[in-house]
Design a protein around this motif. Structure first.
Motif, PDB file in Angstrom:
ATOM      1  N   CYS A 160      75.036  41.649   4.641  1.00 19.79           N
ATOM      2  CA  CYS A 160      74.495  41.657   3.279  1.00 19.79           C
ATOM      3  C   CYS A 160      75.193  42.772   2.524  1.00 19.79           C
ATOM      4  O   CYS A 160      75.276  43.891   3.014  1.00 19.79           O
ATOM      5  CB  CYS A 160      72.987  41.897   3.303  1.00 19.79           C
ATOM      6  SG  CYS A 160      72.291  42.070   1.650  1.00 19.79           S
ATOM      7  N   ARG A 161      75.679  42.467   1.350  1.00 26.41           N
ATOM      8  CA  ARG A 161      76.425  43.473   0.588  1.00 26.41           C
ATOM      9  C   ARG A 161      75.574  44.075  -0.521  1.00 26.41           C
ATOM     10  O   ARG A 161      75.953  45.075  -1.107  1.00 26.41           O
ATOM     11  CB  ARG A 161      77.663  42.790   0.000  1.00 26.41           C
ATOM     12  CG  ARG A 161      78.800  43.674  -0.409  1.00 26.41           C
ATOM     13  CD  ARG A 161      79.257  44.677   0.600  1.00 26.41           C
ATOM     14  NE  ARG A 161      80.610  45.121   0.292  1.00 26.41           N
ATOM     15  CZ  ARG A 161      81.168  46.219   0.770  1.00 26.41           C
ATOM     16  NH1 ARG A 161      80.476  46.984   1.587  1.00 26.41           N
ATOM     17  NH2 ARG A 161      82.405  46.544   0.452  1.00 26.41           N
ATOM     18  N   CYS A 162      74.440  43.451  -0.818  1.00 24.49           N
ATOM     19  CA  CYS A 162      73.635  43.891  -1.955  1.00 24.49           C
ATOM     20  C   CYS A 162      72.508  44.849  -1.592  1.00 24.49           C
ATOM     21  O   CYS A 162      72.310  45.841  -2.259  1.00 24.49           O
ATOM     22  CB  CYS A 162      72.989  42.693  -2.651  1.00 24.49           C
ATOM     23  SG  CYS A 162      74.124  41.565  -3.449  1.00 24.49           S
ATOM     24  N   THR A 163      71.743  44.511  -0.562  1.00 28.12           N
ATOM     25  CA  THR A 163      70.464  45.197  -0.374  1.00 28.12           C
ATOM     26  C   THR A 163      70.544  46.472   0.445  1.00 28.12           C
ATOM     27  O   THR A 163      69.617  47.271   0.413  1.00 28.12           O
ATOM     28  CB  THR A 163      69.436  44.310   0.354  1.00 28.12           C
ATOM     29  OG1 THR A 163      69.903  44.090   1.694  1.00 28.12           O
ATOM     30  CG2 THR A 163      69.229  42.997  -0.351  1.00 28.12           C
ATOM     31  N   GLY A 164      71.597  46.654   1.228  1.00 29.73           N
ATOM     32  CA  GLY A 164      71.602  47.812   2.115  1.00 29.73           C
ATOM     33  C   GLY A 164      70.670  47.651   3.302  1.00 29.73           C
ATOM     34  O   GLY A 164      70.439  48.605   4.031  1.00 29.73           O
ATOM     35  N   LEU A 190      65.768  40.523  -1.236  1.00 24.80           N
ATOM     36  CA  LEU A 190      66.927  39.742  -1.669  1.00 24.80           C
ATOM     37  C   LEU A 190      67.346  40.202  -3.050  1.00 24.80           C
ATOM     38  O   LEU A 190      66.502  40.603  -3.848  1.00 24.80           O
ATOM     39  CB  LEU A 190      66.614  38.236  -1.684  1.00 24.80           C
ATOM     40  CG  LEU A 190      65.639  37.711  -2.738  1.00 24.80           C
ATOM     41  CD1 LEU A 190      65.879  36.238  -2.985  1.00 24.80           C
ATOM     42  CD2 LEU A 190      64.214  37.933  -2.286  1.00 24.80           C
ATOM     43  N   GLN A 191      68.645  40.164  -3.311  1.00 18.60           N
ATOM     44  CA  GLN A 191      69.134  40.457  -4.657  1.00 18.60           C
ATOM     45  C   GLN A 191      69.929  39.256  -5.149  1.00 18.60           C
ATOM     46  O   GLN A 191      69.397  38.427  -5.851  1.00 18.60           O
ATOM     47  CB  GLN A 191      69.956  41.750  -4.678  1.00 18.60           C
ATOM     48  CG  GLN A 191      69.079  42.992  -4.521  1.00 18.60           C
ATOM     49  CD  GLN A 191      69.851  44.289  -4.517  1.00 18.60           C
ATOM     50  OE1 GLN A 191      70.928  44.400  -5.106  1.00 18.60           O
ATOM     51  NE2 GLN A 191      69.299  45.302  -3.854  1.00 18.60           N
ATOM     52  N   CYS A 192      71.163  39.109  -4.735  1.00 18.45           N
ATOM     53  CA  CYS A 192      71.921  37.957  -5.230  1.00 18.45           C
ATOM     54  C   CYS A 192      71.467  36.676  -4.544  1.00 18.45           C
ATOM     55  O   CYS A 192      71.624  35.596  -5.081  1.00 18.45           O
ATOM     56  CB  CYS A 192      73.425  38.165  -5.080  1.00 18.45           C
ATOM     57  SG  CYS A 192      74.092  37.813  -3.426  1.00 18.45           S
ATOM     58  N   GLY A 193      70.939  36.794  -3.352  1.00 12.73           N
ATOM     59  CA  GLY A 193      70.381  35.639  -2.651  1.00 12.73           C
ATOM     60  C   GLY A 193      71.367  34.820  -1.844  1.00 12.73           C
ATOM     61  O   GLY A 193      70.990  33.830  -1.226  1.00 12.73           O
ATOM     62  N   TYR A 194      72.634  35.218  -1.814  1.00 15.60           N
ATOM     63  CA  TYR A 194      73.624  34.368  -1.139  1.00 15.60           C
ATOM     64  C   TYR A 194      73.509  34.450   0.377  1.00 15.60           C
ATOM     65  O   TYR A 194      73.664  33.454   1.073  1.00 15.60           O
ATOM     66  CB  TYR A 194      75.040  34.757  -1.585  1.00 15.60           C
ATOM     67  CG  TYR A 194      76.078  33.705  -1.300  1.00 15.60           C
ATOM     68  CD1 TYR A 194      76.963  33.836  -0.233  1.00 15.60           C
ATOM     69  CD2 TYR A 194      76.187  32.575  -2.101  1.00 15.60           C
ATOM     70  CE1 TYR A 194      77.922  32.871   0.018  1.00 15.60           C
ATOM     71  CE2 TYR A 194      77.148  31.609  -1.859  1.00 15.60           C
ATOM     72  CZ  TYR A 194      78.015  31.767  -0.799  1.00 15.60           C
ATOM     73  OH  TYR A 194      78.972  30.813  -0.548  1.00 15.60           O
ATOM     74  N   PHE A 252      60.069  38.251   2.115  1.00 16.90           N
ATOM     75  CA  PHE A 252      61.316  38.630   1.451  1.00 16.90           C
ATOM     76  C   PHE A 252      61.078  38.857  -0.034  1.00 16.90           C
ATOM     77  O   PHE A 252      61.589  39.800  -0.633  1.00 16.90           O
ATOM     78  CB  PHE A 252      62.388  37.548   1.645  1.00 16.90           C
ATOM     79  CG  PHE A 252      63.278  37.772   2.835  1.00 16.90           C
ATOM     80  CD1 PHE A 252      62.748  37.926   4.110  1.00 16.90           C
ATOM     81  CD2 PHE A 252      64.661  37.821   2.693  1.00 16.90           C
ATOM     82  CE1 PHE A 252      63.561  38.133   5.214  1.00 16.90           C
ATOM     83  CE2 PHE A 252      65.486  38.029   3.799  1.00 16.90           C
ATOM     84  CZ  PHE A 252      64.941  38.181   5.050  1.00 16.90           C
ATOM     85  N   ILE A 253      60.323  37.972  -0.630  1.00 16.85           N
ATOM     86  CA  ILE A 253      60.066  38.101  -2.067  1.00 16.85           C
ATOM     87  C   ILE A 253      59.244  39.349  -2.347  1.00 16.85           C
ATOM     88  O   ILE A 253      59.560  40.159  -3.218  1.00 16.85           O
ATOM     89  CB  ILE A 253      59.353  36.841  -2.609  1.00 16.85           C
ATOM     90  CG1 ILE A 253      60.313  35.651  -2.567  1.00 16.85           C
ATOM     91  CG2 ILE A 253      58.871  37.069  -4.033  1.00 16.85           C
ATOM     92  CD1 ILE A 253      59.686  34.336  -3.012  1.00 16.85           C
ATOM     93  N   THR A 265      70.825  35.263   1.878  1.00 16.04           N
ATOM     94  CA  THR A 265      69.405  35.121   2.211  1.00 16.04           C
ATOM     95  C   THR A 265      69.089  33.937   3.120  1.00 16.04           C
ATOM     96  O   THR A 265      68.355  34.098   4.098  1.00 16.04           O
ATOM     97  CB  THR A 265      68.574  35.074   0.917  1.00 16.04           C
ATOM     98  OG1 THR A 265      68.858  36.234   0.138  1.00 16.04           O
ATOM     99  CG2 THR A 265      67.088  35.035   1.217  1.00 16.04           C
ATOM    100  N   PRO A 266      69.590  32.738   2.845  1.00 18.81           N
ATOM    101  CA  PRO A 266      69.266  31.626   3.750  1.00 18.81           C
ATOM    102  C   PRO A 266      69.637  31.919   5.208  1.00 18.81           C
ATOM    103  O   PRO A 266      68.840  31.700   6.110  1.00 18.81           O
ATOM    104  CB  PRO A 266      70.093  30.462   3.184  1.00 18.81           C
ATOM    105  CG  PRO A 266      70.226  30.765   1.733  1.00 18.81           C
ATOM    106  CD  PRO A 266      70.365  32.258   1.670  1.00 18.81           C
ATOM    107  N   GLY A 272      61.125  42.632  -1.864  1.00 23.65           N
ATOM    108  CA  GLY A 272      62.376  42.808  -2.591  1.00 23.65           C
ATOM    109  C   GLY A 272      63.587  42.739  -1.669  1.00 23.65           C
ATOM    110  O   GLY A 272      64.575  43.437  -1.878  1.00 23.65           O
TER     111      GLY A 272
END
Lengths: 155, 765, 300
Positions: free
Chosen positions: A135-139, A98-102, A92-93, A104-105, A96
């Motif tokens: 996920c709303r950030c990464t697409g 993850l963005q906001c990470g919420y 994941f790191i 992610t877990p 890329g």
């Protein structure tokens, strides 16, 4: 009425006192201080609270803690062992994913369950497995790439 | 110029570990010693007078510490622009979800139970839900404390619009409608508050702490020194967390309870009481010459403010003006009305009004192209803004690769072949362009600029104290890269603080595409200042002139004696030199030549302007209307990209969010009540909906951006919905002027078309 | 009830029934809990004592030599992946595979899905199309009802106080049977069903004449339904494009769809039913046709 439940959380035995309608999400976050598992909707629609119970991806907001007697629970906090990141975390790191990470877990736990059953998932397999994780950030693009790449990272 | 070592590289997030291990503390995770929990009681009426509130039964519930209403609050008015907010509803509730009372208790369940025992006597008042209806002379007032429902009216004229239309070969007029899009950040809004000796500390996942502090001052009528806001990690913002009504409310609850209080909105509450995008009816009329040059544009916007204004005032202004930097518009006339209704307050959503207007303009461009018999690519290339242009509103375009972006996506997507013969039924391809500001002066409460502090520690690590924060988009990472680049240190040695308004300077935060642009300049200035201090310390140590000392790849070098020193050593010496001061560089950037629009709305407003072109491919099942977004090719001009991996991430995320706007997302209201306040019925794209996405960067360094960088996070959503709408038109010949384009609407339109064709055939036959 | 709720974990059906009888309306039967917990959280249902059914062994299995028996508490995930169900009742595996998300499928059960009694219950159409029966246990003994009769109205099922659903029995299908299930939604996942369809077709042992047809729908009426007129027109015939269209029109005629502003209009639903019914009939016949011909006439 309070019930004493003994279960295993991230490879450690745990004893908790719960009321019947207490969710696993509430117990993990507010009683055990494991806030890595997130509240996103409370109705099983977003997957942010996904944890593994005996290897299966459960939404903790719809899982009653009282039913966890003797079960093996894994949360994001248990992925890294003694500071060494799990291959999924490294993927994941690196990718890329993850963005906001919420979210992610929850995503990591769903992905872990997937790879345990299917070590070489196709893109479609991954999409089905994480369809319940919004996920709303990464697409999603880098998330899917990371999950497919994780088995190649070894460790 | 030396080759960049850190800026421009695909580096992992500087806060990867905390996020990946689940230890990052978000607003919903805040736990304070002795913390109590709050619940808000909300109005079930869209519009009602509050006659009486009886809190006695609620107060008697065991475990309840406080029950709070407007009677306990300062009777102040506050707000981001128009001061139309108050703590709790005083004598009138303005929307379903409006905050009427709050309960503080030892746990959430008790607080919830007690809140249900609060007795509120309401007298329902006539409510108004449609902004067009609300503008009629006999419409009831949405708010009895206003003189009328129109809360803002604007009008801007440039050039000679009448003449432009007269000269046009083709004139087309259309009404476009955009509804409510909900940000759907996965972390709901939450706030924790604690008063200590008359000072308030707030913990919140807030995009713009400085702005919130200003609002707190107005709300409590106390100077800003009394407030501190600690920005937690933020689980997505997208504009919806730039103003939190929870902040003053939770502060009030904590004051009354005499203890720290946390409130976390349930997802349902968040749908009801946060701030979705500003819906707009846009009547757009454009005229073009034979060759496709746009000669005139006339716009009328009616925007739905909801019950409170927040950022909607800025949003309608942006919708009115910003798109005029996309093409070389000379003759424009725009009128806008922002109208109160008895629904949830509407405000900032990624793109900030520019998204809504681009949908209209980019749809219109295709319509004009077709009527003229010109290719949609050609009409855009003909009108595209170029570097060096000064727009109709006086915006100075320092760099612009829009034409290159268009050419790039045309080439990569194989546009010509896909528009040619032999294409499959139900498939369509469409293009749209977009632009956005990049460091807007309008969003800056303290004037356009940014400042920061960079510390060098004795072990050589670098600590960046930013005033701009990070909403999860990777701001800290950009800052770390910039600091590492200036100081020549490894990226891994740089750490970036969480934003704490007691420690950092005032910043703007994630609004107006401010962070990488002006924020990046601030970081750079601070890093340069730190570099100066390092040189000063080394020269002191070596007893030489500062001019003889260089900082090269993270080491200080005496160019005369060729001695070298690690920066940590220099920092240690500095501590010694000053009797304890740690080596700190403080720097600021003040933008010249830009300012918020003046009373004539004229003048350059932004450091730079970012551009993009997107080509969308859709596939439609002609029998069921089911539509898939198959592929999206995007080319972006964001100048020098600081971190390509996360710049791509912004475009990929923006595409999915724009896809939702275009195809599936809409808050459905009935009598002022949101009918779909959950993720089952409010349809956010899932991993299974994800299309093929390709992102290309075509920018050249911008003269005004830090390291030549321009913004990307907002512009990435702007072209998406119109590209999809244009692709749908290409596939089935149906022009959708409102969103979302659902399978049902597609099928209805196909059937209507079919009936038309059959009707025409019958007439002929 | 907040702090007075009790939790029980019966291991036998009789134990569960006894608890149900003792506590009556104060107790809630809970299988996966995915629907019930939301109902309680959102205030539609009061908290009560919990009778957790997931430790009952006899309702947790897929068994049967001829007829297929699926216990009430078998997980949807298990139904999705059961080789026997995939082979003999593919429509049921397909339906289970699209309920919610993976997270919901490893918690939720078909028993819970049916007891919740919503018209959009995804497992209902395949059960109807399989002529399934539902086994109910009560203090006075067992009874069996056709799956089709189990759901009476939205959120209302046929269980009397003190009764619980214990299992499903699907009669063995003729050898040359093909079935298919589709769930029509706007996104590719997570939406509540706009229309769902299960079609099962059994072909003659030696020709391609349709011997038996079953067409069932979800979200096409206040309860899931079978469309018998359509079935009748297919039976005894070989499939042609014309016949498929005729049957599809009949399917539409038997539906009672309504407008839903957050999902879809009645007219759209009818249009989609017509198209999907036609496509599913073709697909079911195609799948049945893939099974080898031959064998005795007695088979069908």
């Amino acid at each position: 009425m309070r019930y004493e439940i003994t279960c295993n959380v991230n490879d450690a035995p745990v004893k908790i006192e719960v009321e019947p309608w207490d969710t696993l999400l509430h117990v993990l976050r507010d009683k055990l201080g494991l806030t890595g598992t997130k509240y996103g909707c409370g109705t099983g629609d977003c997957g942010a609270c996904t944890v593994l119970v005996d290897g299966e991806p459960y939404v903790a907001c719809l899982t009653l803690a009282v039913r966890m007697k003797g079960r093996r629970i894994e949360t994001v906090e248990g992925l890294a062992k003694e500071g060494v990141l799990h291959p999924l975390q490294r993927a994941f790191i690196e990718y890329g994913a993850l963005q906001c990470g919420y979210c992610t877990p929850g995503l990591l736990m769903a992905a872990k369950a997937l790879l345990a059953k299917n070590p070489h998932p196709t893109r479609a397999d991954v999409q089905i497995a994480i369809a319940g994780n919004i996920c709303r950030c990464t697409g999603y693009k880098k998330v899917i790439e990371a999950i497919q790449a994780a088995p190649t990272l070894g460790g | 110029m030396a080759e960049l070592q850190v800026v421009g590289k695909r580096l992992q997030l500087v806060d990867s570990n905390e996020k990946i291990m689940g230890t990052a503390v978000f607003g919903t995770d805040i736990v304070l010693p002795g913390m109590l929990h709050g619940k808000i009681l909300r109005s079930p009426h869209a519009h009602a007078r509050i006659l009486h509130i009886n809190t006695e039964r609620a107060k008697r519930v065991p475990g309840v510490r406080a029950v709070v209403t407007a009677a306990d609050a300062p009777p102040t008015r506050f707000g981001l622009s128009i001061r139309d907010e108050r703590f709790f509803a005083i004598d009138e509730a303005h929307y379903i979800g409006d905050e009427v009372a709050g309960v503080v208790a030892g746990d959430e369940d008790t607080a919830e139970e007690a809140s249900r025992l609060i007795e509120v006597e309401y007298e329902p008042l006539p409510a108004i839900f449609d902004p067009i209806e609300a503008m009629k002379p006999d419409a009831p007032l949405a708010r009895r404390d206003t003189a009328g429902n129109v809360c803002k009216h604007l009008e801007i004229t440039r050039g000679d619009v009448e003449r432009g239309f007269q000269d046009s070969a083709v004139v087309h007029e259309e009404l476009y409608s955009l509804g409510h899009q909900y940000q759907a950040y996965i972390e709901p809004i939450a706030t924790a508050a604690e008063w200590t000796n008359g000072r308030l500390t707030l913990w919140a996942p807030h995009q713009a702490p400085r702005t919130q502090l200003k609002v707190m001052c107005e709300a409590f009528d106390i100077p800003s020194g009394a407030f501190r806001l600690i920005q937690t990690y933020i689980g997505g913002g997208f504009g919806g967390k730039n103003n939190m009504h929870l902040c003053p409310l939770v502060a009030l609850l904590a004051k009354k309870a005499g203890a720290p209080v946390r409130v976390v909105l349930t997802r349902e509450e968040d749908f009801q009481a946060s701030m979705p995008s500003v819906p707009m009816h846009i009547r757009l009329k454009m005229g073009a010459g034979d060759d496709g040059t746009i000669l005139a544009k006339d716009v009328y916007i009616i925007a739905d403010n909801g019950a409170f204004t927040a950022s909607a005032s800025g949003v309608i202004t942006v919708a009115a003006m910003r798109v005029d930097a996309l093409y070389r518009f000379k003759n424009v006339h725009v009128v806008g009305d922002l109208v109160y209704t008895n629904k949830v307050s509407t405000s900032a959503f990624r793109g900030f009004g520019n998204t809504q207007m681009h949908f209209a303009v980019e749809s219109m461009m295709d319509t004009l192209a077709e009527r003229l018999g010109v290719d949609p690519i050609e009409i855009r290339l003909r009108n595209a803004t170029q570097k060096g242009d000064v727009t109709a509103h006086g915006w100075v375009i320092g760099s612009c690769e829009l034409s290159e972006a268009i050419r790039k996506v045309v080439q990569v997507s194989e546009w010509k072949r896909k528009r040619g013969p032999g294409r499959l039924k139900g498939r369509g391809i469409g293009i749209a362009c977009g632009m956005h500001i990049s460091g807007s002066a309008a969003a800056t409460p303290d004037g356009p600029g940014s400042s920061a502090q960079v510390r060098v520690h004795e072990d050589g690590s670098v600590y960046v104290v930013s005033s701009e924060g990070d909403i999860g988009q990777g701001a800290k990472t950009v800052f770390a890269q910039i600091a590492a680049e200036v100081l020549g240190v490894p990226y891994e040695n740089v750490h970036v603080s969480q934003l704490d308004t007691d420690v950092s300077n005032f910043g703007v935060g994630a609004i107006g595409s401010h962070v990488t642009t002006m924020g990046g300049h601030g970081i750079r200035a601070a890093a340069v200042a730190a570099r100066g201090r390092l040189i000063q310390a080394a020269s002191d140590r070596w007893g030489c002139g500062e001019r003889e000392v260089r900082l090269i790849q993270g080491k200080l070098v005496n160019s005369v004696s060729e001695e070298a020193m690690e920066i940590g050593e220099a920092a240690s010496h500095y501590v010694n030199m000053t009797g304890g001061s740690r080596l700190l560089g403080e720097g600021h950037f003040r933008a010249e030549g830009i300012s918020a629009p003046d009373k004539d709305a004229y003048g350059n407003v932004s450091l730079g302007y970012s551009y993009a072109a997107h080509i969308a491919e859709v596939e439609i099942d002609l029998e069921t209307g089911l539509i898939s977004l198959v592929r999206m090719v995007a080319a972006h001009d964001s100048g020098q990209v600081i971190n390509p991996m996360f710049a791509e991430g912004q475009v990929e995320g923006g595409i999915l969010q724009g896809m939702g706007m275009a195809l599936s997302e809409q808050c459905v209201f009935k009598d002022g009540r949101i009918q779909n306040p959950n993720f089952t019925n409010y349809r956010v794209p899932t991993a299974m909906d994800y299309p093929e996405i390709e992102v290309h960067f075509v920018g050249k360094p911008d003269p005004n951006g830090p390291f030549g960088a321009k913004s990307i996070a907002e512009v990435s959503i702007v072209p998406v919905a119109p590209a999809i709408a244009n692709a749908v038109y290409d596939a089935i010949g149906v022009r959708f002027t409102s969103l979302p384009i659902t399978p049902q609407r597609i099928l209805e339109a196909l059937k209507a078309k079919d009936r038309e064709v059959k009707g025409a055939e019958a007439e002929l036959g | 009830m907040m702090n007075g709720s009790l939790y029980f974990e019966p291991t036998e059906i009789e134990e569960a029934l006894e608890l149900l009888s003792r506590y009556g309306n104060d107790a809630k039967l809970m299988a996966g809990g995915t629907d019930l917990i939301i109902d309680v959280t959102e205030g539609r249902v009061a908290e009560g004592h919990i009778i957790d059914l997931m430790s009952i062994d006899s309702t947790s299995k897929i068994t049967g030599e001829n007829d297929l028996c699926i216990g009430a508490t078998v997980l949807l995930d298990s139904i999705e992946h059961s080789p026997r169900i995939i082979d003999e009742f593919q429509m049921l595996s397909e339906a289970a595979s699209v309920v919610g998300s993976w997270q919901i499928r490893v918690l939720g059960t078909m028993g819970g899905n049916m007891c919740n009694a919503l018209p959009c219950a995804d497992t209902a159409p395949p059960l109807y199309a399989a002529d399934a029966v539902i086994e109910i246990a009560g203090q006075s003994g067992r009874r069996v009802v056709p799956a089709e009769s189990f759901i009476l109205a939205p959120r209302k099922n046929v269980l009397k106080p003190g009764e619980m659903l214990v299992g499903f029995r699907l009669p063995k299908a003729p050898r040359r049977t093909g079935s298919v299930f589709v769930k029509h939604i706007f996104r590719k996942a997570l939406d509540m069903t706009i229309i769902s369809l299960a079609v099962a077709v059994s072909l003659d042992a030696r020709s391609d004449v349709i011997r038996r047809a079953r067409v069932a729908l979800g979200s096409a009426a206040p309860t899931p339904i079978r469309t018998r007129h359509a079935e009748a027109v297919l039976e005894g015939n070989m499939l042609t494009e014309e016949l498929a269209r005729e049957a599809a029109d009949l399917v539409v005629g038997e539906c009672r769809v309504h407008d839903s502003p957050i999902r879809a209009s009645a007219e759209y639903r009818r249009d989609v039913i017509r198209v999907l019914a036609r496509r599913c009939i073709h697909e079911a016949v195609r799948r049945a046709g893939q099974r080898e011909r031959g064998g005795s006439d007695n088979e069908v």
